[in-house]
Design a protein around this motif. Structure first.
Motif, mmCIF file in Angstrom:
data_model
loop_
_atom_site.group_PDB
_atom_site.id
_atom_site.type_symbol
_atom_site.label_atom_id
_atom_site.label_comp_id
_atom_site.label_asym_id
_atom_site.label_seq_id
_atom_site.Cartn_x
_atom_site.Cartn_y
_atom_site.Cartn_z
ATOM 1 N N ASN A 1 2.889 3.749 -6.659
ATOM 2 C CA ASN A 1 1.907 3.881 -5.574
ATOM 3 C C ASN A 1 1.155 2.571 -5.394
ATOM 4 N N SER A 2 0.491 2.446 -4.282
ATOM 5 C CA SER A 2 -0.325 1.258 -3.983
ATOM 6 C C SER A 2 0.472 -0.019 -4.239
ATOM 7 N N LEU A 3 1.672 -0.055 -3.717
ATOM 8 C CA LEU A 3 2.556 -1.187 -3.979
ATOM 9 C C LEU A 3 2.018 -2.475 -3.386
ATOM 10 N N LYS A 4 2.296 -3.557 -4.092
ATOM 11 C CA LYS A 4 1.855 -4.887 -3.701
ATOM 12 C C LYS A 4 3.078 -5.793 -3.519
ATOM 13 N N PRO A 5 2.948 -6.852 -2.746
ATOM 14 C CA PRO A 5 4.085 -7.770 -2.591
ATOM 15 C C PRO A 5 4.592 -8.309 -3.929
ATOM 16 N N GLU A 6 3.703 -8.469 -4.887
ATOM 17 C CA GLU A 6 4.117 -8.982 -6.195
ATOM 18 C C GLU A 6 4.908 -7.970 -7.014
ATOM 19 N N GLY B 1 20.894 0.037 -16.764
ATOM 20 C CA GLY B 1 21.471 0.339 -15.471
ATOM 21 C C GLY B 1 21.736 -0.934 -14.689
ATOM 22 N N GLN B 2 22.265 -0.775 -13.480
ATOM 23 C CA GLN B 2 22.640 -1.927 -12.662
ATOM 24 C C GLN B 2 21.488 -2.437 -11.812
ATOM 25 N N GLY B 3 20.428 -1.670 -11.722
ATOM 26 C CA GLY B 3 19.236 -2.111 -10.997
ATOM 27 C C GLY B 3 19.172 -1.602 -9.575
ATOM 28 N N THR B 4 17.954 -1.504 -9.062
ATOM 29 C CA THR B 4 17.722 -1.139 -7.670
ATOM 30 C C THR B 4 16.637 -2.054 -7.110
ATOM 31 N N GLN B 5 16.856 -2.542 -5.903
ATOM 32 C CA GLN B 5 15.950 -3.521 -5.304
ATOM 33 C C GLN B 5 14.744 -2.822 -4.684
ATOM 34 N N VAL B 6 13.573 -3.344 -4.998
ATOM 35 C CA VAL B 6 12.326 -2.911 -4.364
ATOM 36 C C VAL B 6 11.709 -4.129 -3.687
ATOM 37 N N THR B 7 11.452 -4.015 -2.396
ATOM 38 C CA THR B 7 10.844 -5.097 -1.639
ATOM 39 C C THR B 7 9.586 -4.576 -0.960
ATOM 40 N N VAL B 8 8.470 -5.240 -1.234
ATOM 41 C CA VAL B 8 7.187 -4.842 -0.655
ATOM 42 C C VAL B 8 6.742 -5.940 0.299
ATOM 43 N N SER B 9 6.598 -5.587 1.561
ATOM 44 C CA SER B 9 6.194 -6.562 2.571
ATOM 45 C C SER B 9 4.680 -6.548 2.743
ATOM 46 N N SER B 10 4.135 -7.706 3.072
ATOM 47 C CA SER B 10 2.677 -7.813 3.236
ATOM 48 C C SER B 10 2.257 -7.549 4.672
ATOM 49 N N GLY C 1 0.795 -1.218 0.000
ATOM 50 C CA GLY C 1 0.000 0.000 0.000
ATOM 51 C C GLY C 1 0.828 1.269 0.000
ATOM 52 N N GLY C 2 2.119 1.134 0.235
ATOM 53 C CA GLY C 2 3.010 2.283 0.287
ATOM 54 C C GLY C 2 3.470 2.739 -1.086
ATOM 55 N N SER C 3 4.365 3.720 -1.077
ATOM 56 C CA SER C 3 4.854 4.321 -2.322
ATOM 57 C C SER C 3 6.374 4.429 -2.305
ATOM 58 N N LEU C 4 6.936 4.412 -3.487
ATOM 59 C CA LEU C 4 8.349 4.683 -3.701
ATOM 60 C C LEU C 4 8.496 5.426 -5.017
ATOM 61 N N ARG C 5 9.543 6.240 -5.120
ATOM 62 C CA ARG C 5 9.876 6.861 -6.398
ATOM 63 C C ARG C 5 11.288 6.469 -6.778
ATOM 64 N N LEU C 6 11.398 5.803 -7.909
ATOM 65 C CA LEU C 6 12.703 5.429 -8.448
ATOM 66 C C LEU C 6 13.196 6.521 -9.390
ATOM 67 N N SER C 7 14.505 6.685 -9.399
ATOM 68 C CA SER C 7 15.142 7.619 -10.324
ATOM 69 C C SER C 7 16.213 6.882 -11.109
ATOM 70 N N CYS C 8 16.451 7.330 -12.309
ATOM 71 C CA CYS C 8 17.516 6.787 -13.147
ATOM 72 C C CYS C 8 18.232 7.977 -13.784
ATOM 73 N N ALA C 9 19.453 8.202 -13.347
ATOM 74 C CA ALA C 9 20.255 9.315 -13.846
ATOM 75 C C ALA C 9 21.152 8.831 -14.968
#
Length: 118
Positions: A84-89, A109-118, A15-23
């Motif tokens: 927004n409205s992030l899900k574990p999947e 890019g090399q990637g960035t980890q996103v982990t969404v907990s339930s 249910g939370g949010s994150l903003r990714l950036s790629c420079a």
């Protein structure tokens, strides 16, 4: 050559949010269509969203439509992914990709980890 550096990943509750950036650096950013992909453990890398060189056109995977927004700032050589409205999947490593106009190769890019907990 072109260098892409993702940032903004992390651990967030469902249910939370994150903003990714790629420079981007090393090549004219505005000449590249930009995309976000993701790869979950044990799965193939999949398309998430793409944005045209001017930013006027966007396209999303059905799984994120209505929840994620891709945008770009050509003056800052940066592409964003508002999630927004992030899900574990949605848990995955998120990669940005640059597709320069007029050539057949891409930059990743090399990637960035996103982990969404339930």
């Amino acid at each position: 050559q072109m260098q892409l550096v993702e940032s903004g990943g992390g651990l967030v509750q469902a249910g939370g949010s994150l903003r990714l950036s790629c420079a981007a650096s090393g090549r004219t950013f505005s000449s590249c269509a930009m995309s976000w992909f993701r790869q979950a453990p044990g799965k193939e890398r999949e398309f998430v969203a793409t944005i045209s060189r001017s930013g006027s056109t966007t396209l999303y995977a059905d799984s994120v439509k209505g929840r994620f927004t891709i945008s770009r700032n050509n003056a800052k050589n940066t592409v964003y992914l508002q999630m927004n409205s992030l899900k574990p999947e949605d848990t995955a490593v998120y990669y940005c990709k640059a597709a320069p106009v007029g050539v057949t190769y891409d930059f990743w890019g090399q990637g960035t980890q996103v982990t969404v907990s339930s």
